[in-house]
Write a protein that holds these residues in place. Structure first.
Motif, PDB file in Angstrom:
ATOM      1  N   GLU A  26     -39.728 -18.485  33.587  1.00 38.87           N
ATOM      2  CA  GLU A  26     -39.068 -19.590  33.811  1.00 38.87           C
ATOM      3  C   GLU A  26     -37.755 -19.350  32.629  1.00 38.87           C
ATOM      4  N   LEU A  27     -38.166 -19.274  31.203  1.00 37.77           N
ATOM      5  CA  LEU A  27     -37.150 -19.223  30.398  1.00 37.77           C
ATOM      6  C   LEU A  27     -36.436 -17.795  30.431  1.00 37.77           C
ATOM      7  N   THR A  28     -37.130 -16.796  30.872  1.00 38.35           N
ATOM      8  CA  THR A  28     -36.542 -15.325  30.866  1.00 38.35           C
ATOM      9  C   THR A  28     -35.259 -15.510  32.171  1.00 38.35           C
ATOM     10  N   LYS A  29     -35.652 -16.148  33.268  1.00 38.02           N
ATOM     11  CA  LYS A  29     -34.743 -16.445  34.263  1.00 38.02           C
ATOM     12  C   LYS A  29     -33.423 -17.245  33.823  1.00 38.02           C
ATOM     13  N   GLU A  30     -33.711 -18.145  32.933  1.00 34.35           N
ATOM     14  CA  GLU A  30     -32.714 -18.967  32.368  1.00 34.35           C
ATOM     15  C   GLU A  30     -31.735 -18.293  31.554  1.00 34.35           C
ATOM     16  N   ARG A  31     -32.369 -17.353  30.664  1.00 33.25           N
ATOM     17  CA  ARG A  31     -31.632 -16.402  29.806  1.00 33.25           C
ATOM     18  C   ARG A  31     -30.744 -15.518  30.444  1.00 33.25           C
ATOM     19  N   ASP A  32     -31.596 -15.066  31.507  1.00 31.82           N
ATOM     20  CA  ASP A  32     -30.582 -13.716  32.524  1.00 31.82           C
ATOM     21  C   ASP A  32     -29.437 -14.533  33.298  1.00 31.82           C
ATOM     22  N   ASN A  33     -29.575 -15.806  33.597  1.00 29.21           N
ATOM     23  CA  ASN A  33     -28.606 -16.451  34.344  1.00 29.21           C
ATOM     24  C   ASN A  33     -27.483 -16.827  33.346  1.00 29.21           C
ATOM     25  N   ALA A  34     -27.747 -17.294  32.204  1.00 30.23           N
ATOM     26  CA  ALA A  34     -26.778 -17.318  31.290  1.00 30.23           C
ATOM     27  C   ALA A  34     -26.031 -16.137  31.037  1.00 30.23           C
ATOM     28  N   GLY A  35     -26.609 -14.873  30.803  1.00 26.54           N
ATOM     29  CA  GLY A  35     -26.121 -13.745  30.656  1.00 26.54           C
ATOM     30  C   GLY A  35     -25.189 -13.277  31.790  1.00 26.54           C
ATOM     31  N   LYS A  36     -25.661 -13.360  32.969  1.00 28.19           N
ATOM     32  CA  LYS A  36     -24.867 -13.185  34.177  1.00 28.19           C
ATOM     33  C   LYS A  36     -23.368 -14.038  33.931  1.00 28.19           C
ATOM     34  N   LYS A  37     -23.503 -15.145  33.583  1.00 30.95           N
ATOM     35  CA  LYS A  37     -22.354 -16.080  33.632  1.00 30.95           C
ATOM     36  C   LYS A  37     -21.509 -15.521  32.470  1.00 30.95           C
ATOM     37  N   ILE A  38     -22.157 -15.078  31.505  1.00 29.96           N
ATOM     38  CA  ILE A  38     -21.135 -14.481  30.264  1.00 29.96           C
ATOM     39  C   ILE A  38     -20.403 -13.292  30.876  1.00 29.96           C
ATOM     40  N   GLY A  39     -20.907 -12.237  31.558  1.00 27.01           N
ATOM     41  CA  GLY A  39     -20.413 -11.498  32.140  1.00 27.01           C
ATOM     42  C   GLY A  39     -19.386 -11.748  32.995  1.00 27.01           C
ATOM     43  N   ALA A  40     -19.697 -12.766  33.882  1.00 26.27           N
ATOM     44  CA  ALA A  40     -18.408 -13.318  34.780  1.00 26.27           C
ATOM     45  C   ALA A  40     -17.328 -13.977  33.815  1.00 26.27           C
ATOM     46  N   LEU A  41     -17.641 -14.698  33.050  1.00 20.13           N
ATOM     47  CA  LEU A  41     -16.741 -15.250  32.018  1.00 20.13           C
ATOM     48  C   LEU A  41     -16.023 -14.077  31.236  1.00 20.13           C
ATOM     49  N   ALA A  43     -15.193 -11.270  32.146  1.00 19.64           N
ATOM     50  CA  ALA A  43     -14.404 -10.327  33.103  1.00 19.64           C
ATOM     51  C   ALA A  43     -13.278 -11.249  33.369  1.00 19.64           C
ATOM     52  N   GLN A  44     -13.413 -12.734  33.608  1.00 23.18           N
ATOM     53  CA  GLN A  44     -12.348 -13.657  34.036  1.00 23.18           C
ATOM     54  C   GLN A  44     -11.538 -13.733  32.832  1.00 23.18           C
ATOM     55  N   LEU A  45     -12.040 -13.856  31.565  1.00 20.63           N
ATOM     56  CA  LEU A  45     -11.124 -13.952  30.330  1.00 20.63           C
ATOM     57  C   LEU A  45     -10.339 -12.546  30.121  1.00 20.63           C
ATOM     58  N   SER A  46     -10.975 -11.470  30.549  1.00 19.93           N
ATOM     59  CA  SER A  46     -10.298 -10.269  30.447  1.00 19.93           C
ATOM     60  C   SER A  46      -8.875 -10.305  31.287  1.00 19.93           C
ATOM     61  N   GLU A  47      -8.966 -10.519  32.325  1.00 21.01           N
ATOM     62  CA  GLU A  47      -8.028 -10.946  33.464  1.00 21.01           C
ATOM     63  C   GLU A  47      -7.069 -11.887  32.940  1.00 21.01           C
ATOM     64  N   THR A  48      -7.440 -13.005  32.317  1.00 22.67           N
ATOM     65  CA  THR A  48      -6.554 -13.898  31.779  1.00 22.67           C
ATOM     66  C   THR A  48      -5.891 -13.422  30.660  1.00 22.67           C
ATOM     67  N   LYS A  49      -6.313 -12.602  29.989  1.00 23.52           N
ATOM     68  CA  LYS A  49      -5.510 -12.084  28.613  1.00 23.52           C
ATOM     69  C   LYS A  49      -4.364 -11.197  29.257  1.00 23.52           C
ATOM     70  N   MET A  91     -12.263 -20.804  28.751  1.00 25.08           N
ATOM     71  CA  MET A  91     -13.218 -19.928  29.026  1.00 25.08           C
ATOM     72  C   MET A  91     -13.878 -19.317  27.740  1.00 25.08           C
ATOM     73  N   GLU A  92     -12.922 -19.336  26.624  1.00 18.54           N
ATOM     74  CA  GLU A  92     -13.739 -18.898  25.376  1.00 18.54           C
ATOM     75  C   GLU A  92     -14.536 -20.010  25.000  1.00 18.54           C
ATOM     76  N   THR A  93     -14.429 -21.140  25.267  1.00 19.69           N
ATOM     77  CA  THR A  93     -15.336 -22.191  24.661  1.00 19.69           C
ATOM     78  C   THR A  93     -16.583 -22.240  25.538  1.00 19.69           C
ATOM     79  N   GLU A  94     -16.368 -21.868  26.702  1.00 20.24           N
ATOM     80  CA  GLU A  94     -17.468 -22.040  28.011  1.00 20.24           C
ATOM     81  C   GLU A  94     -18.304 -20.356  27.217  1.00 20.24           C
ATOM     82  N   LEU A  95     -17.949 -19.512  26.794  1.00 23.66           N
ATOM     83  CA  LEU A  95     -18.164 -18.308  26.676  1.00 23.66           C
ATOM     84  C   LEU A  95     -19.032 -18.383  25.326  1.00 23.66           C
ATOM     85  N   LYS A  96     -18.593 -19.230  24.506  1.00 23.54           N
ATOM     86  CA  LYS A  96     -19.453 -19.547  23.204  1.00 23.54           C
ATOM     87  C   LYS A  96     -20.639 -20.207  23.514  1.00 23.54           C
TER      88      LYS A  96
END
Length: 136
Positions: A26-41, A43-49, A91-96
Motif C-alpha cells: 500500500e505504501l509503495t502504491k502511495e509513493r508511485d501515485n505521488a510520483g505520477k502526480k509529480i510527473g504531471a505537475l 509537465a504542466q509547470l514546463s508548459e506554464t513556464k 504548481m511549484e508549491t504542489e510539486l514540493k
C-alpha cells in the motif's frame, strides 16, 4: 506442545507476514501515485513556464486571448501575466509537497520493509525451532 499448537503459531506468523507485506504494498502504491502526480505537475509547470516566457516577450500593445472552454476571450497582458505567475507558484508549491510526500513515504516503506524482514527471520527461527522440537 502438540501439533495443533505448532500449526496455530505458524498460521499466526503467516498472517502477520501477509499483513506486513500488504502495508509495504500500500505504501509503495502511495509513493508511485505521488510520483505520477509529480510527473504531471512537471509537465504542466514546463508548459506554464513557456507561456510565461512568451507573455514576457510580447509588447504591452499585443492582443492576448484566453481560452475559456470553446471560446477565446480577450485579456489584458498584466492580468494574463499575474494569472500565469500565480499558476506557476501554485504548481511549484504542489510539486514540493508531492516530493516531500515521496520522501516521507519512502522512509515509511524502508521502515516497514525492515519490519517485514524481521518478521520473516523470526518466522524462520520459529519454524526451525518447531521442526527441531520433539513431537508429543
Amino acid at each position: 506442545m502438540v501439533a495443533n499448537d505448532y500449526q496455530y503459531i505458524l498460521e499466526n506468523m503467516q498472517k502477520e507476514l501477509e499483513t506486513q507485506a500488504e502495508k509495504v504494498g500500500e505504501l509503495t502504491k502511495e509513493r508511485d501515485n505521488a510520483g505520477k502526480k509529480i510527473g504531471a505537475l512537471e509537465a504542466q509547470l514546463s508548459e506554464t513556464k513557456v507561456v510565461l516566457d512568451e507573455l514576457e516577450l510580447i509588447g504591452d500593445d499585443a492582443t492576448i486571448y484566453k481560452l475559456l472552454g470553446p471560446v477565446l476571450v480577450k485579456q489584458e497582458r498584466e492580468l494574463a501575466l499575474a494569472t500565469i505567475k500565480n499558476r506557476k507558484s501554485h504548481m511549484e508549491t504542489e510539486l514540493k509537497r508531492c516530493s516531500q510526500t515521496v520522501n516521507d513515504v519512502s522512509k515509511k516503506i524502508a521502515k516497514e520493509q525492515d519490519n517485514l524482514r524481521d518478521l520473516h527471520m523470526k518466522s524462520q527461527h520459529v519454524k526451525q525451532a518447531l521442526m527441531g522440537a520433539p513431537q508429543q
